[in-house]
Write an enzyme that holds these catalytic residues in place. Sequence first.
Site, mmCIF file in Angstrom:
data_model
loop_
_atom_site.group_PDB
_atom_site.id
_atom_site.type_symbol
_atom_site.label_atom_id
_atom_site.label_comp_id
_atom_site.label_asym_id
_atom_site.label_seq_id
_atom_site.Cartn_x
_atom_site.Cartn_y
_atom_site.Cartn_z
ATOM 1 N N TYR A 1 -14.786 5.682 8.563
ATOM 2 C CA TYR A 1 -13.778 6.170 7.623
ATOM 3 C C TYR A 1 -14.190 5.768 6.211
ATOM 4 O O TYR A 1 -14.438 4.592 5.939
ATOM 5 C CB TYR A 1 -12.428 5.533 7.975
ATOM 6 N N THR B 1 -4.995 10.636 -0.601
ATOM 7 C CA THR B 1 -6.348 10.407 -0.092
ATOM 8 C C THR B 1 -6.702 11.406 0.994
ATOM 9 O O THR B 1 -5.843 12.084 1.556
ATOM 10 C CB THR B 1 -6.490 8.978 0.485
ATOM 11 N N HIS C 1 0.785 -1.231 0.000
ATOM 12 C CA HIS C 1 0.000 0.000 0.000
ATOM 13 C C HIS C 1 0.822 1.288 0.000
ATOM 14 O O HIS C 1 0.329 2.347 -0.395
ATOM 15 C CB HIS C 1 -0.928 0.006 1.225
#
Length: 755
Positions: free
Chosen positions: A589, A602, A473
């Site tokens: 979230y 993001t 990630h």
Amino acid sequence: MAEAHQAVAFQFTVTPDGVDFRLSREALKHIYLSGINSWKKRLIRIKNGILRGVYPGSPTSWLIVVMATVGSSYCKVDISMGLVCCIQRCLPERYGSYHTPQTRTLLSMAIFSTGVWLTGIFLFRQTLKLLLSYHGWMFEMHGKTSHTTKIWAICVRLLSSRRPMLYSFQTSLPKLPVPSVPATVQRYLESVQPLLDDEEYYRMEILAKEFQDKTAPRLQKYLVLKSWWATNYVSDWWEEYIYLRGRSSLMVNSNYYVMDLVLIKNTNVQAARLGNAIHAMIMYRRKLDREEIKPVMALGIVPMCSYQMERMFNTTRIPGKETDVLQHLSESRHVAVYHKGRFFKVWLYEGSRLLKPQDLEMQFQRILDDPSPPQPGEERLAALTAGGRMEWAQARQAFFSSGRNKAALDTIERAAFFVSLDEESHCYNPDDEASLSLYGKALLHGNCYNRWFDKSFTLISFKNGLLGLNTEHAWADAPIIGHLWEFVLGTDTFHLGYTETGHCLGKPNPMLAPPQRLQWNIPEQCQAIIESSYQVAKALADDVELYCFQFLPFGKGLIKKCRTSPDAFVQIALQLAHFRDKGKFCLTYEASMTRMFREGRTETVRSCTSESTAFVQAMVKGSHMKEDLRDLFRKASEKHQNMYRLAMTGAGIDRHLFCLYVVSKYLGVSSPFLDKVLSEPWRLSTSQIPQSQIRMFDPDQYPNHLGAGGGFGPVADDGYGVSYMIAGENTIFFHVSSKFSSSETPLGACILFGN
């Protein structure tokens, strides 16, 4: 042995007359072609750098400006207003045999024209950056576009009409703005109000006011200073502190997975599917290197930042004792492969030629047919990447820093990506509810040692030809790998194809050298560390419950008929399901992107709002009229959409507070408010999976060509991780994760969606 096969290119014998060298012409040919290919890449990068640097200008536009200047001179019109004469006077008096008045005049005109051309490019870029800073179009009702937005759209189209390369817009994208502290604090208090009782909310208000008045102004000054100096005031700290400094396992906690097309099947031949897929991936990488991929554009006119795509290939996360490092190479000509406990190196090129799908199929079939056993300690070696980062860093330094182990590890870490050949089969069977979940579990963690979790991504191949990805990630977010995956699946299905028996088209070259086995020398002490990491990873994997399913009653087609956002609809539905499960609300979230800004990644949308909780409570009570419920739902949906737009346009809450927290730590400033905010757990973490970023086929014509999206592990030990893909007009795929060990999720994801 493969090593012996490779060695025949260079041989020598010792004779009484000295050493007799024998060089293989074929080997020298490949070396020569490889060098030519490298120089071609360098030249392409130089050319692209120049073209990207002068966008929206071009060599043609420069020539037009020069011709206009020269033409006006012949017509006795001085459009330079005397500047050409000034330049001419400043030129050196002598510069060789070409010293003539005509040459000096032409050179002066070329210099003047170049200056005008570069000035025009600069003004165009600054104008485009100013236009791209306008986000009013996002807040307008659908179908009610203002005159301002229409004029803005025309101007943006005019300034970006020339065909752009992948990174052409990078320097024209605006910087992510730093929100004001009062605005961030106010939005934060609004977000937690439905989660706190009156007394708790009053205490939070006091903490927030104290922070806003006393601590925040100093922190904000440093943050604004960073925003002036850095390209993006968030991204580097986000990468370092959220990802690279994490010391827990990447598996489940950070990495995520992506699924294959699940409603159709192109072939059952494992090696053939890999041959097509890997050939398509390297085609994509070549387009990426040449910047031939079109930038992603919102509404077809607003460019998204493409910088995350730079590290898609040839990238590995290197473990460190305190922090990891992302190692990115400019080029890699091989992939690393795992099968039945053994590691292999497979070349992707023969000289300068990319191997065809049928050649790659043959290479992978050779690995599948290889009967050799694993070396001692080799089978579970990759468990080191699934365990704690500190343990892996120590083991890497102690046992893999020299000799055979270093060479083999370098082969893996310097590979374009990692490939795992699994011996089990998976597929999606609509009649078998567990089939999609088992497939997701296999992609998320496998058996804890058949994925190299440090690589930018691992391509996973199951025995029946089904594919999937496990993605690290830190280097990028899900839409980036999704862009690659859409290209691969579309190319595999519509461009490469298979024979009637399921093999790749064409005949392979049997003279290709076979894949190389990697050689290891793993001592018993290292094997004990590998086993320890495996046990840690296995306990984590066994604790994860994953529930994946296809929701068929309706999709975005019906939702849009209700004149609401499909994403808002799903988010409100998740709030309702969670409340029915728990009887309470929680901090929620939802990931939103900020790629309209340079190097944006993001932002968080806090989906649990006062409006959504009001609707949920009314639904649960069951005593409200339908009209009242529709009104409450409409308000909740509009609130959610507005928050999403604010997040996308740089006015979010959490990244600003995160950066203020980092500054406070650097300055040694204590803030009870920031400590409280950053310690709040996200018990419901959600994300919508992007699709159709590349339109390689018409989804209306091929409605069954649907991927099932992907998913991730729960962010909180006592919470849920939910990803969803609103696929087509009539279906939604959900991936819901939780932990068996949590008393808060005793029956996990099935109960959440049973509500």
